[in-house]
Design a protein around this motif. Sequence first.
Motif: not given
Length: 416
Positions: A166-167, A169-174, A221-223
């Motif tokens: 989760l962390q 894919v945040k960099s490319f909005d996955g 996900l909340e974290y």
Amino acid sequence: MSSLLLKSAKIVDSESPFHLQTKDILIEEGTITQIEDNIDYEGKCVDLPNLHVSNGFFDSSVSFGEPGFEERETLANGVKTARHSGFTSFLLNPKLNPITDSHSAVKFLQQQINTQLIDIKPLGALTKGFDGQHLAELYDMQMGGAVGFYDFKSPVVDSNLFKIALQYVKSFDGLIFSYPQDKPIAANAQVNEDEFTTYIGLKGMPNLAEELQIARDLYILEYTGGRLHIPNISTQGAVKLIETAKAKGLNVSCSVAIAHLYFNSEKLEDFDSKYKILPPLRTLKDQDALLLAVKEGIIDMVTCDHEPMDVEHKDLEFENASYGSIGLESSFSVLNQLFGVEKAAELLTKTKRTFRLSTSKIDTEERADLSLFEPHSEYIFNTQHIHSKSKNSMFLGETLKGMVYGSIYNNSIYEN
């Protein structure tokens, strides 16, 4: 098909200025050019009883067999099946051989798919070979065209790996898919754990297995933040967990399989393996909660969860049979019967936005990406209605409502 007239078609598209109006629709070179009460036209005309038209149907979970399991389904026949069933786009699951877990595997699929006939978006595996231990080439796969990452119906057991995914894919909005099943608790159970399945002597999988995994995923996900999709929820408790998470503002979506809206575990009385699916059929109480959650929008989308299986793997004793049912051919009829034509069309067309896919509306100067159907006739679903190479449908013998006439996409028409 250079041009085509749809005669006296009732438009079912809440975003169209012609919603619920009966109009003639002229299509030229794949674009809607006229929508009028009556259009004089001497070319090809589709004039069918009680013709209705919506945007092209979309599904978030479709499996084929090619490459690796061509005896179940080929890409070419799968595309024909989808088009005849009203679908013009869908997400293709990565459970193939080889598994779609690299940039080259994504590109191979795209090269094999005739994009002139249908819009298929591949999903990439979350971990290499579904091993649950090593992240696959997530960024490279997204750059190659994958719209999300999913170890198809294999839970992510390692909580830290899930957090890292989760962390990352945040960099490319996955978008991460996480199948909702706590594997140790589910163990080797093949049906729901309830009074009925216990009575008939089948080893049961408790709702806890699903809900514990969802609770863990939502806590992480909340974290971390990021985007999460939870496919195929099936319990009342799962609905409550996701409703609470959405109220907190978490970026989570979910789907439910059409089978879980239509059937419950009492169908297992005769040990018929066509009803063996994952997650298993749940109780009537769960079924009612899922139906209500779809109506209220807590559940974002429905899926036919199309999963072809050859007879060697499906036509066996219940304990030895493989999971899975086809569903493309029956999707519209079942949803139309459960919710009525307007809600059915909404469920089959409005969920592309979750996956950042382009959409259109039925209006002039818009591309003709359409499904054609009539919503009133009743019929008994049988093998004559199946285009799939595999015939493992849960809906065989069911009385359904409404028939699909075909679909229009990219200047081509498929008619039944």
